[in-house]
Design an enzyme around this catalytic site. Structure first.
Site, mmCIF file in Angstrom:
data_model
loop_
_atom_site.group_PDB
_atom_site.id
_atom_site.type_symbol
_atom_site.label_atom_id
_atom_site.label_comp_id
_atom_site.label_asym_id
_atom_site.label_seq_id
_atom_site.Cartn_x
_atom_site.Cartn_y
_atom_site.Cartn_z
ATOM 1 N N ASP A 12 20.702 -7.948 27.752
ATOM 2 C CA ASP A 12 19.385 -8.538 27.557
ATOM 3 C C ASP A 12 19.170 -9.425 29.137
ATOM 4 O O ASP A 12 20.135 -9.743 29.363
ATOM 5 C CB ASP A 12 19.388 -9.467 26.371
ATOM 6 N N ASP A 14 16.579 -12.789 29.505
ATOM 7 C CA ASP A 14 16.294 -14.125 29.374
ATOM 8 C C ASP A 14 17.391 -14.684 28.079
ATOM 9 O O ASP A 14 17.645 -14.068 27.196
ATOM 10 C CB ASP A 14 14.926 -14.382 28.675
#
Length: 210
Positions: A12, A14
């Site tokens: 991922d 953020d």
């Protein structure tokens, strides 16, 4: 020392590679106030989701397009404020170019802007909100990234910070899930770390040093 086996790593963005919480909070709080919403209610559901899905939770359909364009503009304007998560640059530098990808709920322009602002490399495979029909917790993004890297999802390790992202990884039936930060503790990763400083690639998976 813990070893999570896998041929590729799907990150991922953020909260995992870039520390964007302050930027996200500022943009979404501004957006919420302008729509007469309580910022804390909006912030409770933002992380790990596409902006389009969050907007749809709060704004009636006739106004959604304009509301989405507004938050996308706010987030992009604040992208320069983000930095790298501890250990992210070193870990990414150690990975072969065909052994990792980014799978994010952000729009492509935003994801690339945040990675650049944090001084992190852009992988060959980047799957964003623009590339999927359904966002996390749907597994589509992780399945697509694994396919583009040429491996079964079962041979991928996912690195996530949000319960929605971890649910997506589990639904994709990946080999292992490494959780990063406090939000990951609300779900069930195989291993959780505060950041990536103690994580390294050994050619056959990720090693997490005690």
């Amino acid at each position: 020392m813990t070893h999570l086996p896998g041929r590729v790593v799907l990150f991922d963005c953020d909260g995992v590679l870039v520390d964007s919480d302050a930027s996200v909070n500022a943009a979404w709080s501004r957006w919420a106030s302008e729509h007469n919403l309580a910022p804390e209610d909006v912030m409770a559901v933002v992380h790990g989701r596409r902006s389009a899905d969050t907007v749809a939770s709060f704004v009636a359909s006739p106004q959604r397009e304009q509301a989405l364009a507004r938050i996308d503009r706010y987030e992009l304007a604040a992208a320069a404020q983000v930095g790298a998560v501890h250990g992210a640059a070193r870990l990414l530098a150690s990975l072969p170019s065909d052994a990792w990808a980014v799978v994010t709920s952000g729009r492509r322009e935003l994801a690339l802007a945040r990675l650049a602002a944090a001084g992190l490399p852009i992988p060959r495979v980047v799957v964003t909100a623009d590339d999927v029909r359904r966002g996390k917790p749907d597994p589509e993004g992780y399945l697509l990234a694994a396919a583009e890297l040429g491996v079964p999802a079962a041979e991928a390790i996912v690195v996530e910070d949000s319960p929605e992202g971890i649910e997506a990884a589990r639904s994709a039936e990946v080999g292992a899930v490494l959780g990063v930060g406090d939000r990951a503790l609300r779900s069930a990763p195989d291993v959780a770390v505060p950041h990536l400083e103690a994580v390294r690639w050994d050619g056959s998976g990720l090693v997490i040093e005690a």
